[in-house]
Design an enzyme around this catalytic site. Sequence first.
Site, PDB file in Angstrom:
ATOM      1  N   ASP A  52       0.756  -1.413   0.110  1.00 44.33           N
ATOM      2  CA  ASP A  52       0.151  -0.005   0.086  1.00 44.33           C
ATOM      3  C   ASP A  52       0.825   1.375   0.124  1.00 44.33           C
ATOM      4  O   ASP A  52       1.944   1.267   0.433  1.00 44.33           O
ATOM      5  CB  ASP A  52      -0.878   0.006   1.341  1.00 44.33           C
ATOM      6  CG  ASP A  52      -2.075   0.936   1.031  1.00 44.33           C
ATOM      7  OD1 ASP A  52      -2.444   1.563   0.265  1.00 44.33           O
ATOM      8  OD2 ASP A  52      -2.554   1.288   2.323  1.00 44.33           O
TER       9      ASP A  52
ATOM     10  N   ASN B 163     -10.569  -2.555  -6.580  1.00 45.07           N
ATOM     11  CA  ASN B 163      -9.816  -1.440  -7.108  1.00 45.07           C
ATOM     12  C   ASN B 163     -10.314  -1.241  -8.625  1.00 45.07           C
ATOM     13  O   ASN B 163     -10.030  -0.288  -9.213  1.00 45.07           O
ATOM     14  CB  ASN B 163      -8.245  -2.026  -7.287  1.00 45.07           C
ATOM     15  CG  ASN B 163      -7.628  -1.896  -5.959  1.00 45.07           C
ATOM     16  OD1 ASN B 163      -6.606  -2.834  -5.899  1.00 45.07           O
ATOM     17  ND2 ASN B 163      -7.960  -1.049  -5.201  1.00 45.07           N
TER      18      ASN B 163
HETATM   19  C1  FPP Z   1      -1.999   0.356  -3.343  1.00 43.79           C
HETATM   20  O1  FPP Z   1      -1.557   1.537  -3.179  1.00 43.79           O
HETATM   21  C2  FPP Z   1      -1.401  -0.321  -4.433  1.00 43.79           C
HETATM   22  C3  FPP Z   1      -2.035  -1.040  -5.450  1.00 43.79           C
HETATM   23  C4  FPP Z   1      -3.716  -0.859  -5.592  1.00 43.79           C
HETATM   24  C5  FPP Z   1      -1.474  -1.637  -6.539  1.00 43.79           C
HETATM   25  C6  FPP Z   1      -0.223  -2.355  -6.292  1.00 43.79           C
HETATM   26  C7  FPP Z   1       0.550  -2.579  -7.563  1.00 43.79           C
HETATM   27  C8  FPP Z   1       2.006  -2.657  -7.719  1.00 43.79           C
HETATM   28  C9  FPP Z   1       2.912  -2.536  -6.507  1.00 43.79           C
HETATM   29  C10 FPP Z   1       2.624  -2.851  -9.073  1.00 43.79           C
HETATM   30  C11 FPP Z   1       2.327  -3.905  -9.709  1.00 43.79           C
HETATM   31  C12 FPP Z   1       2.501  -5.246  -9.125  1.00 43.79           C
HETATM   32  C13 FPP Z   1       3.043  -6.262  -9.496  1.00 43.79           C
HETATM   33  C14 FPP Z   1       2.744  -7.503  -8.902  1.00 43.79           C
HETATM   34  C15 FPP Z   1       3.969  -6.238 -10.761  1.00 43.79           C
HETATM   35  P1  FPP Z   1      -2.524   2.950  -3.315  1.00 43.79           P
HETATM   36  O2  FPP Z   1      -2.480   3.116  -5.046  1.00 43.79           O
HETATM   37  O3  FPP Z   1      -3.802   2.502  -2.878  1.00 43.79           O
HETATM   38  O4  FPP Z   1      -1.800   3.899  -2.570  1.00 43.79           O
HETATM   39  P2  FPP Z   1      -2.480   5.261  -1.858  1.00 43.79           P
HETATM   40  O5  FPP Z   1      -3.006   4.421  -0.435  1.00 43.79           O
HETATM   41  O6  FPP Z   1      -1.334   5.741  -1.501  1.00 43.79           O
HETATM   42  O7  FPP Z   1      -3.506   5.742  -2.732  1.00 43.79           O
END
Ligand code: FPP
Length: 263
Positions: free
Chosen positions: A25, A73
């Site tokens: 996250d 998401n």
């Molecule tokens: C949460 O951060 C993260 C995600 C919804 C996506 C996770 C994806 C990756 C780490 C990259 C691709 C994955 C792989 C396996 C190659 P957020 O966007 O909710 O962060 P925030 O809470 O700060 O908005």
Amino acid sequence: MSLYNELLKKVDKENLPSHVAIIMDGNGRWAQKRKLVRVRGHEQGSKVVKRIVETASNLGISVLSLYAFSKENWNRPREEVDALMQLLHHYLLVESRNLIKNGIRLSIIGDLKSLSPKLNELIADVCARSKKNTGTRVVIALSYSGRYEITQAVKEVVRDVQRHRISVDDVDEQMFGQYLFTRGLPDPDLLIRTSAEKRISNFMLWQIAYTELYITKTLWPDFTKEEFLKAIISYQKRERRFGMTGDQLSRRPDSFRGYSLNE
Ligand code: FPP
């Protein structure tokens, strides 16, 4: 000596968590702090995925589960969803050779039918090519939600009862686990969540009943292999009681994993 090597010395190789799960996250906040678009945070996050997969594999962790995209998401802005799907596609395409070379077996769990045919094709290919590998099993949760997984499992159990393959009395926790996407895998021993949020966010709801939690303020794009080791060292200092008392544990120094009240 590097910090990594110093920490590595503190890791008890005989007591590694078999299964480490991670809620990655903070990508969006990482980007916003730098006045970048959110997608840049996901890009940086995918570089960290590469590093942590390598670290887990070098350490000899059996299973590493990564929560990459939840069913919820899909409700994000279209551009962000598209960019994330492209990033996942790119990761699988570009990294697959490396993963396979390093003995990693890849599995994807989630509602795969909601993903594009192109991504499904690539997933099927990479999973098939890595199937015989015996190194770290990397499980990427994509279009995944714990409640969805449990609901799907319940439906399958009911169908099997209707087909007379099993009877209602056969259903117990152990058997139910075989209907989940994670069938055959141990439950996570350690769940790491980055970016300080104290939530489970619908991840592996059934499997984390007795999982140890490690929550760090670090945003996922800043997460390092050193912090991964710190999480493991923290896990190794904990007393896992599985509902028993500390006294009972000291009288049962052998493995108490899988202890049940009927024992
Ligand atoms: C949460 O951060 C993260 C995600 C919804 C996506 C996770 C994806 C990756 C780490 C990259 C691709 C994955 C792989 C396996 C190659 P957020 O966007 O909710 O962060 P925030 O809470 O700060 O908005």
